[in-house]
Design a protein around this motif. Sequence first.
Motif, PDB file in Angstrom:
ATOM      1  N   UNK A 147      20.478  13.586  -3.013  1.00  0.00           N
ATOM      2  CA  UNK A 147      20.289  12.665  -2.329  1.00  0.00           C
ATOM      3  C   UNK A 147      18.720  12.658  -1.984  1.00  0.00           C
ATOM      4  N   UNK A 148      17.873  11.577  -2.154  1.00  0.00           N
ATOM      5  CA  UNK A 148      16.443  11.447  -1.946  1.00  0.00           C
ATOM      6  C   UNK A 148      15.927  10.269  -1.509  1.00  0.00           C
ATOM      7  N   UNK A 149      15.060  10.410  -0.589  1.00  0.00           N
ATOM      8  CA  UNK A 149      14.194   9.167  -0.336  1.00  0.00           C
ATOM      9  C   UNK A 149      12.839   9.313  -0.427  1.00  0.00           C
ATOM     10  N   UNK A 150      12.147   8.889  -1.008  1.00  0.00           N
ATOM     11  CA  UNK A 150      10.508   9.023  -0.843  1.00  0.00           C
ATOM     12  C   UNK A 150       9.788   7.798  -0.759  1.00  0.00           C
ATOM     13  N   UNK A 151       8.918   7.811   0.235  1.00  0.00           N
ATOM     14  CA  UNK A 151       8.097   6.316   0.272  1.00  0.00           C
ATOM     15  C   UNK A 151       6.551   6.769   0.098  1.00  0.00           C
ATOM     16  N   UNK A 152       5.805   6.119  -0.894  1.00  0.00           N
ATOM     17  CA  UNK A 152       4.718   6.545  -1.066  1.00  0.00           C
ATOM     18  C   UNK A 152       3.574   5.141  -0.627  1.00  0.00           C
ATOM     19  N   UNK A 153       2.526   5.379  -0.260  1.00  0.00           N
ATOM     20  CA  UNK A 153       1.475   4.532  -0.064  1.00  0.00           C
ATOM     21  C   UNK A 153       1.166   4.072  -1.356  1.00  0.00           C
ATOM     22  N   UNK A 154       1.190   2.774  -1.537  1.00  0.00           N
ATOM     23  CA  UNK A 154       0.526   2.562  -2.983  1.00  0.00           C
ATOM     24  C   UNK A 154      -0.807   1.492  -2.604  1.00  0.00           C
ATOM     25  N   UNK A 155      -1.638   1.062  -3.909  1.00  0.00           N
ATOM     26  CA  UNK A 155      -2.682   0.201  -3.608  1.00  0.00           C
ATOM     27  C   UNK A 155      -2.370  -0.874  -4.842  1.00  0.00           C
ATOM     28  N   UNK A 156      -3.020  -1.898  -4.655  1.00  0.00           N
ATOM     29  CA  UNK A 156      -2.944  -2.875  -5.777  1.00  0.00           C
ATOM     30  C   UNK A 156      -4.103  -2.585  -6.730  1.00  0.00           C
ATOM     31  N   UNK A 157      -3.726  -2.213  -8.201  1.00  0.00           N
ATOM     32  CA  UNK A 157      -4.634  -1.768  -9.036  1.00  0.00           C
ATOM     33  C   UNK A 157      -5.766  -2.915  -9.554  1.00  0.00           C
ATOM     34  N   UNK A 158      -6.983  -2.167  -9.481  1.00  0.00           N
ATOM     35  CA  UNK A 158      -8.121  -3.137  -9.883  1.00  0.00           C
ATOM     36  C   UNK A 158      -8.640  -4.279  -8.965  1.00  0.00           C
ATOM     37  N   UNK A 159      -8.014  -4.202  -7.937  1.00  0.00           N
ATOM     38  CA  UNK A 159      -8.126  -5.173  -6.709  1.00  0.00           C
ATOM     39  C   UNK A 159      -9.754  -5.798  -6.760  1.00  0.00           C
ATOM     40  N   UNK A 160     -10.561  -4.509  -6.447  1.00  0.00           N
ATOM     41  CA  UNK A 160     -11.977  -4.703  -6.187  1.00  0.00           C
ATOM     42  C   UNK A 160     -12.551  -5.420  -7.211  1.00  0.00           C
ATOM     43  N   UNK A 161     -12.475  -4.877  -8.544  1.00  0.00           N
ATOM     44  CA  UNK A 161     -12.867  -5.484  -9.670  1.00  0.00           C
ATOM     45  C   UNK A 161     -12.397  -6.863 -10.003  1.00  0.00           C
ATOM     46  N   UNK A 162     -11.320  -7.341  -9.770  1.00  0.00           N
ATOM     47  CA  UNK A 162     -10.757  -8.575  -9.939  1.00  0.00           C
ATOM     48  C   UNK A 162     -11.195  -9.576  -8.729  1.00  0.00           C
ATOM     49  N   UNK A 163     -11.331  -9.017  -7.694  1.00  0.00           N
ATOM     50  CA  UNK A 163     -12.152 -10.026  -6.593  1.00  0.00           C
ATOM     51  C   UNK A 163     -13.647 -10.310  -7.050  1.00  0.00           C
ATOM     52  N   UNK A 164     -14.255  -9.268  -7.214  1.00  0.00           N
ATOM     53  CA  UNK A 164     -15.552  -9.526  -7.616  1.00  0.00           C
ATOM     54  C   UNK A 164     -15.538 -10.412  -8.958  1.00  0.00           C
ATOM     55  N   UNK A 165     -14.834 -10.377  -9.782  1.00  0.00           N
ATOM     56  CA  UNK A 165     -14.932 -11.399 -10.943  1.00  0.00           C
ATOM     57  C   UNK A 165     -14.600 -12.663 -10.411  1.00  0.00           C
ATOM     58  N   UNK A 166     -13.659 -12.826  -9.835  1.00  0.00           N
ATOM     59  CA  UNK A 166     -13.107 -14.289  -9.097  1.00  0.00           C
ATOM     60  C   UNK A 166     -14.410 -14.788  -8.358  1.00  0.00           C
ATOM     61  N   UNK A 167     -14.939 -14.072  -7.614  1.00  0.00           N
ATOM     62  CA  UNK A 167     -16.115 -14.672  -6.482  1.00  0.00           C
ATOM     63  C   UNK A 167     -17.163 -14.949  -7.546  1.00  0.00           C
ATOM     64  N   UNK A 168     -17.476 -14.303  -8.526  1.00  0.00           N
ATOM     65  CA  UNK A 168     -18.533 -14.765  -9.500  1.00  0.00           C
ATOM     66  C   UNK A 168     -18.122 -15.737 -10.127  1.00  0.00           C
ATOM     67  N   UNK A 194      -7.975 -16.147  -4.807  1.00  0.00           N
ATOM     68  CA  UNK A 194      -8.898 -15.025  -4.048  1.00  0.00           C
ATOM     69  C   UNK A 194      -7.892 -14.662  -2.583  1.00  0.00           C
ATOM     70  N   UNK A 195      -7.571 -15.989  -1.934  1.00  0.00           N
ATOM     71  CA  UNK A 195      -7.020 -15.653  -0.573  1.00  0.00           C
ATOM     72  C   UNK A 195      -5.783 -14.767  -0.915  1.00  0.00           C
ATOM     73  N   UNK A 196      -4.947 -15.101  -1.961  1.00  0.00           N
ATOM     74  CA  UNK A 196      -3.778 -14.376  -2.175  1.00  0.00           C
ATOM     75  C   UNK A 196      -4.081 -12.658  -2.410  1.00  0.00           C
ATOM     76  N   UNK A 197      -5.183 -12.624  -3.135  1.00  0.00           N
ATOM     77  CA  UNK A 197      -5.594 -11.320  -3.513  1.00  0.00           C
ATOM     78  C   UNK A 197      -5.960 -10.380  -2.267  1.00  0.00           C
ATOM     79  N   UNK A 198      -6.701 -11.231  -1.530  1.00  0.00           N
ATOM     80  CA  UNK A 198      -7.470 -10.500  -0.270  1.00  0.00           C
ATOM     81  C   UNK A 198      -6.161 -10.370   0.756  1.00  0.00           C
ATOM     82  N   UNK A 199      -5.382 -11.095   1.015  1.00  0.00           N
ATOM     83  CA  UNK A 199      -3.905 -10.759   1.690  1.00  0.00           C
ATOM     84  C   UNK A 199      -3.209  -9.714   1.197  1.00  0.00           C
ATOM     85  N   UNK A 200      -2.920  -9.861  -0.041  1.00  0.00           N
ATOM     86  CA  UNK A 200      -2.009  -8.534  -0.839  1.00  0.00           C
ATOM     87  C   UNK A 200      -2.807  -7.346  -0.760  1.00  0.00           C
TER      88      UNK A 200
END
Length: 153
Positions: free
Chosen positions: A6-27, A59-65
């Motif tokens: 029996x196990x239950x592990x919860x880990x915080x995660x981040x969206x991979x490459x979100x900063x690069x993705x947002x920067x390129x979309x804004x450009x 961009x709005x979806x990525x910022x929210x997520x």
Amino acid sequence: MKGIQAMAFTFKTVHPGIKLNLTLMILLEVCLLISLAVNRNPVTVYFTVGVILIVFAYIAVMIKRGFFTKLSITLEQTYIISSSHVKYEAAQIECIYIRHKKIGCKVWGKRWVPVDLFFCFDKEQEEEGLSQLKKWAEQNDIKIKSGFFRTLM
């Protein structure tokens, strides 16, 4: 399945490459706005406005997520619960891709990794998260691959 405990592990995660993705979309958005200001052809103007709206929505979806959603992954005995609270049974997972700290859990019968199963572990929990994910995959007879995989975002 091999002697599952029996196990239950919860880990915080981040969206991979979100900063690069947002920067390129804004450009891209800035370039499209400059193009819109310079161009006078009506067909091109309508096309550019359409693309601007699509990129703006992305961009709005990525910022929210990325910044307003607490992303996490929970490993239970025989299933995974994603950030969007969707429960995926181990039998639904075809394989787990790990590539440059980016993780994608591919579902049987799908070509793409679902967005809620595409993640990176938070830096503080990265080693423990990868270790527990590998143990979970082994206990549920799920292959771990280190190849290329596709997702929508």
